[in-house]
Motif scaffolding. Structure first.
Motif, PDB file in Angstrom:
ATOM      1  N   ARG A  71       0.829  -1.212   0.000  1.00 60.92           N
ATOM      2  CA  ARG A  71       0.000   0.000   0.000  1.00 60.92           C
ATOM      3  C   ARG A  71       0.860   1.257   0.000  1.00 60.92           C
ATOM      4  NH1 ARG A  71      -3.678  -2.826   3.378  1.00 60.92           N
ATOM      5  NH2 ARG A  71      -2.688  -2.025   5.281  1.00 60.92           N
ATOM      6  N   VAL A  72       1.919   1.237   0.805  1.00 62.75           N
ATOM      7  CA  VAL A  72       2.785   2.422   0.877  1.00 62.75           C
ATOM      8  C   VAL A  72       3.543   2.611  -0.432  1.00 62.75           C
ATOM      9  CG1 VAL A  72       4.736   3.473   2.061  1.00 62.75           C
ATOM     10  CG2 VAL A  72       3.017   2.255   3.380  1.00 62.75           C
ATOM     11  N   LEU A  73       4.172   1.548  -0.918  1.00 64.05           N
ATOM     12  CA  LEU A  73       5.006   1.663  -2.117  1.00 64.05           C
ATOM     13  C   LEU A  73       4.195   1.929  -3.375  1.00 64.05           C
ATOM     14  CD1 LEU A  73       7.464  -1.264  -1.347  1.00 64.05           C
ATOM     15  CD2 LEU A  73       7.999   1.179  -1.302  1.00 64.05           C
ATOM     16  N   SER A  74       2.899   1.625  -3.348  1.00 65.99           N
ATOM     17  CA  SER A  74       2.074   1.899  -4.530  1.00 65.99           C
ATOM     18  C   SER A  74       1.993   3.391  -4.828  1.00 65.99           C
ATOM     19  CB  SER A  74       0.661   1.330  -4.322  1.00 65.99           C
ATOM     20  OG  SER A  74      -0.006   1.989  -3.247  1.00 65.99           O
ATOM     21  N   HIS A  75       2.260   4.228  -3.831  1.00 65.02           N
ATOM     22  CA  HIS A  75       2.232   5.674  -4.061  1.00 65.02           C
ATOM     23  C   HIS A  75       3.371   6.122  -4.970  1.00 65.02           C
ATOM     24  CE1 HIS A  75      -0.987   6.640  -1.176  1.00 65.02           C
ATOM     25  NE2 HIS A  75      -0.473   5.681  -0.428  1.00 65.02           N
ATOM     26  N   LEU A  76       4.384   5.276  -5.132  1.00 65.55           N
ATOM     27  CA  LEU A  76       5.478   5.632  -6.031  1.00 65.55           C
ATOM     28  C   LEU A  76       5.018   5.730  -7.482  1.00 65.55           C
ATOM     29  CD1 LEU A  76       8.315   3.356  -4.607  1.00 65.55           C
ATOM     30  CD2 LEU A  76       8.289   5.847  -4.572  1.00 65.55           C
ATOM     31  N   SER A  77       3.949   5.031  -7.829  1.00 68.48           N
ATOM     32  CA  SER A  77       3.488   4.999  -9.217  1.00 68.48           C
ATOM     33  C   SER A  77       2.411   6.032  -9.508  1.00 68.48           C
ATOM     34  CB  SER A  77       2.941   3.603  -9.553  1.00 68.48           C
ATOM     35  OG  SER A  77       1.758   3.345  -8.797  1.00 68.48           O
ATOM     36  N   ARG A  78       1.929   6.716  -8.496  1.00 71.08           N
ATOM     37  CA  ARG A  78       0.852   7.675  -8.715  1.00 71.08           C
ATOM     38  C   ARG A  78       1.400   8.914  -9.407  1.00 71.08           C
ATOM     39  NH1 ARG A  78      -3.047   7.459  -3.342  1.00 71.08           N
ATOM     40  NH2 ARG A  78      -3.546   5.232  -3.515  1.00 71.08           N
ATOM     41  N   PRO A  79       0.783   9.281 -10.529  1.00 71.07           N
ATOM     42  CA  PRO A  79       1.294  10.473 -11.243  1.00 71.07           C
ATOM     43  C   PRO A  79       1.070  11.731 -10.421  1.00 71.07           C
ATOM     44  CG  PRO A  79      -0.791   9.736 -12.192  1.00 71.07           C
ATOM     45  CD  PRO A  79      -0.384   8.686 -11.182  1.00 71.07           C
ATOM     46  N   SER A  80       2.084  12.549 -10.348  1.00 72.05           N
ATOM     47  CA  SER A  80       1.988  13.822  -9.631  1.00 72.05           C
ATOM     48  C   SER A  80       2.098  14.955 -10.643  1.00 72.05           C
ATOM     49  CB  SER A  80       3.105  13.935  -8.587  1.00 72.05           C
ATOM     50  OG  SER A  80       4.367  13.786  -9.189  1.00 72.05           O
ATOM     51  N   PRO A  81       1.445  16.081 -10.377  1.00 71.97           N
ATOM     52  CA  PRO A  81       1.527  17.197 -11.312  1.00 71.97           C
ATOM     53  C   PRO A  81       2.956  17.684 -11.457  1.00 71.97           C
ATOM     54  CG  PRO A  81       0.562  17.872  -9.212  1.00 71.97           C
ATOM     55  CD  PRO A  81       0.644  16.392  -9.196  1.00 71.97           C
ATOM     56  N   PRO A  82       3.333  18.130 -12.657  1.00 73.23           N
ATOM     57  CA  PRO A  82       4.711  18.601 -12.853  1.00 73.23           C
ATOM     58  C   PRO A  82       5.070  19.683 -11.837  1.00 73.23           C
ATOM     59  CG  PRO A  82       3.517  18.499 -14.940  1.00 73.23           C
ATOM     60  CD  PRO A  82       2.512  18.255 -13.858  1.00 73.23           C
ATOM     61  N   GLU A  83       6.200  19.472 -11.196  1.00 74.32           N
ATOM     62  CA  GLU A  83       6.613  20.396 -10.152  1.00 74.32           C
ATOM     63  C   GLU A  83       7.275  21.627 -10.753  1.00 74.32           C
ATOM     64  OE1 GLU A  83       9.562  20.573  -6.244  1.00 74.32           O
ATOM     65  OE2 GLU A  83       9.709  18.973  -7.731  1.00 74.32           O
ATOM     66  N   GLU A  84       6.765  22.795 -10.370  1.00 77.12           N
ATOM     67  CA  GLU A  84       7.410  24.040 -10.752  1.00 77.12           C
ATOM     68  C   GLU A  84       8.504  24.330  -9.736  1.00 77.12           C
ATOM     69  OE1 GLU A  84       7.094  25.944 -13.329  1.00 77.12           O
ATOM     70  OE2 GLU A  84       5.490  24.780 -14.261  1.00 77.12           O
ATOM     71  N   PRO A  85       9.761  24.263 -10.145  1.00 79.60           N
ATOM     72  CA  PRO A  85      10.839  24.463  -9.163  1.00 79.60           C
ATOM     73  C   PRO A  85      10.753  25.840  -8.510  1.00 79.60           C
ATOM     74  CG  PRO A  85      11.686  23.586 -11.245  1.00 79.60           C
ATOM     75  CD  PRO A  85      10.273  23.991 -11.497  1.00 79.60           C
ATOM     76  N   LYS A  86      10.725  25.835  -7.186  1.00 82.82           N
ATOM     77  CA  LYS A  86      10.754  27.094  -6.454  1.00 82.82           C
ATOM     78  C   LYS A  86      12.168  27.667  -6.412  1.00 82.82           C
ATOM     79  CE  LYS A  86       6.966  25.687  -3.400  1.00 82.82           C
ATOM     80  NZ  LYS A  86       6.559  25.449  -1.984  1.00 82.82           N
ATOM     81  N   PHE A  87      13.139  26.778  -6.528  1.00 81.02           N
ATOM     82  CA  PHE A  87      14.545  27.194  -6.442  1.00 81.02           C
ATOM     83  C   PHE A  87      15.264  26.592  -7.649  1.00 81.02           C
ATOM     84  CE2 PHE A  87      12.712  26.048  -2.307  1.00 81.02           C
ATOM     85  CZ  PHE A  87      12.539  27.315  -1.769  1.00 81.02           C
ATOM     86  N   ASP A  88      15.292  27.340  -8.740  1.00 77.79           N
ATOM     87  CA  ASP A  88      15.777  26.785 -10.001  1.00 77.79           C
ATOM     88  C   ASP A  88      17.290  26.689 -10.091  1.00 77.79           C
ATOM     89  OD1 ASP A  88      16.221  29.467 -10.079  1.00 77.79           O
ATOM     90  OD2 ASP A  88      15.205  29.843 -11.985  1.00 77.79           O
ATOM     91  N   ARG A  89      18.006  27.167  -9.076  1.00 79.16           N
ATOM     92  CA  ARG A  89      19.463  27.039  -9.069  1.00 79.16           C
ATOM     93  C   ARG A  89      19.935  26.060  -7.992  1.00 79.16           C
ATOM     94  NH1 ARG A  89      21.213  27.977 -13.539  1.00 79.16           N
ATOM     95  NH2 ARG A  89      23.316  28.151 -12.632  1.00 79.16           N
ATOM     96  N   VAL A  90      18.983  25.360  -7.398  1.00 76.75           N
ATOM     97  CA  VAL A  90      19.312  24.335  -6.409  1.00 76.75           C
ATOM     98  C   VAL A  90      18.906  22.985  -6.992  1.00 76.75           C
ATOM     99  CG1 VAL A  90      18.950  23.489  -4.068  1.00 76.75           C
ATOM    100  CG2 VAL A  90      18.937  25.944  -4.513  1.00 76.75           C
TER     101      VAL A  90
END
Length: 417
Positions: free
Chosen positions: A312-331
């Motif tokens: 159940r826990v590891l199944s969350h690895l396959s769930r699509p997440s919205p594209p992350e907008e980097p808050k810190f684009d130089r890190v």
């Protein structure tokens, strides 16, 4: 730096003494509230309300709350000892940080302090007739709160320290940490796709402590990379063990005078925590299963239950997440390794349960479930773990019939021919 202090405040707020102190202060303030409200009470109200009874009520409340608090603390200690012996010592922090238990004990302590302050104030004559009316109303409210806390405490005791309840807490903590990481797979930065050691001008930053990374202050790192000539490449994630000879990050264009600020962004402690470290939750779940499979406990049912929880826990690895907008684009930060996550969970269970045919079959079925989720990385890692689990089982099992049952489970799962 604000993020760092926020992290420390969250950690402090989970300690038992924090809520107990808060409720104690609230109890003192409630008892003394009567002095401020008394002038606004009409003169005829004290004659209509039997406020003189407040002396006896406060006496009963003070004596009973002290006994209940002492008894509850002894129950908690016994529950922690039971969980340490039957589950794993790493899960005790979740029991200590349980909000229901802390609120209940804090209510008892706060009620005791309230009663004590009220009795002292009554003995010194600080309350007049009107003040006694306010104190009486406050005492009735405290009694209702104590009854509610007692009812919740009775329900809480039914599962405190039990294997199933503690395992469920670990599962929830691991799921929460993993879901948070999936929302920000690179901690709010950009993916680390290059070896920073090969970058021109890259300078290593070494840890000044020995311990586990507990938190990374990304806003603080982002504040040092506002210029296009500045960049930071993080080498570690929460849960990684570090020491002074190991680089925790590489920087480009940042002056050496900022190294202390960079180090302060990495919170290093003696122990791993569940909050930002999904691999720790998975590891603790594997420890619970391994302990259940030990000869001293010999509880295959718990191990099989943990395998299901792990899926159940590891199944969350396959769930699509919205594209992350980097808050810190130089890190730049590394992401979670699916292969490492599956290895953290399945390898200890497959090793310690190799001689148990039910565990061997359960592992094949669990890994087949993960492989069917449709994620390529998970499928590859699941197949690898299934092959290793099958080899361990065939080495440890003695009966040919048991060999055949585990191999048939692997064939049905599509991991063997």
């Amino acid at each position: 730096m604000v993020e760092r202090w926020k992290w420390f405040l969250i950690r402090i707020s989970k300690r038992p003494w924090f809520r107990a102190s808060l409720f104690s202060v609230l109890g003192v303030a409630t008892a003394l509230l009567a002095l401020a409200v008394a002038p606004y009470i009409p003169d005829d109200v004290p004659t209509k309300i039997g406020s003189d009874a407040v002396d006896n009520i406060l006496g009963v409340l003070a004596s009973s709350m002290l006994a209940v608090t002492t008894f509850s603390l002894s129950i908690m200690v016994a529950a922690y000892g039971s969980a340490t012996s039957n589950v794993t010592p790493r899960a005790i922090s979740l029991l200590v940080e349980d909000p229901t238990t802390q609120n209940t004990l804090s209510t008892f302590i706060g009620s005791f302090i309230f009663s004590l302050v009220g009795i002292i104030a009554l003995s010194t004559g600080l309350y007049g007739a009107e003040g006694r009316v306010v104190l009486f109303a406050a005492t009735i409210a405290v009694v209702i709160l104590v009854v509610y806390a007692l009812l919740r405490w009775i329900d809480q005791l039914s599962g405190l320290g039990r294997v199933a309840e503690t395992t469920a807490r670990v599962e929830r903590a691991a799921t929460r940490a993993l879901c948070q990481r999936m929302e920000q797979p690179y901690l709010g930065g950009c993916p680390l796709e290059v070896d920073p050691r090969a970058l021109p001008g890259a300078r290593p930053l070494y840890a000044d402590k020995v311990g586990f990374v507990q938190h990374i202050d990304m806003p603080a790192l982002g504040g040092l990379t506002r210029s296009e000539q500045h960049s930071i490449y993080i080498c570690v994630l929460p849960g990684i063990f570090v020491e002074p000879t190991q680089p925790i990050a590489w920087s480009i264009g940042i002056d050496e005078q900022c190294d202390d600020t960079l180090r302060d962004a990495f919170v290093i402690g003696a122990q791993r925590t569940f909050d930002r470290d999904p691999r720790f939750g998975i590891t603790v779940m594997a420890e619970i299963a391994s302990r259940a499979l030990s000869p001293a406990i010999n509880d295959q049912g718990t191990a099989i239950d943990v395998i299901g929880r792990g899926v159940r826990v590891l199944s969350h690895l396959s769930r699509p997440s919205p594209p992350e907008e980097p808050k810190f684009d130089r890190v730049f930060a590394p992401g979670l390794s699916v292969a490492d996550m599956l290895n953290d969970f399945f390898t200890p269970i497959a090793r310690d349960g190799a001689a148990v045919v039910e565990v061997g079959m359960g592992l094949q079925q669990a890994l087949a479930s993960l492989a069917r989720l449709g994620d390529a990385a998970i499928s590859v890692a699941a197949r690898r773990q299934a092959e290793l689990a099958l080899k361990r089982a065939e080495t440890a099992l003695t009966l040919p019939e048991d060999h055949q049952r585990v191999r048939q489970a692997a064939i049905d799962a599509g991991f063997a021919g």
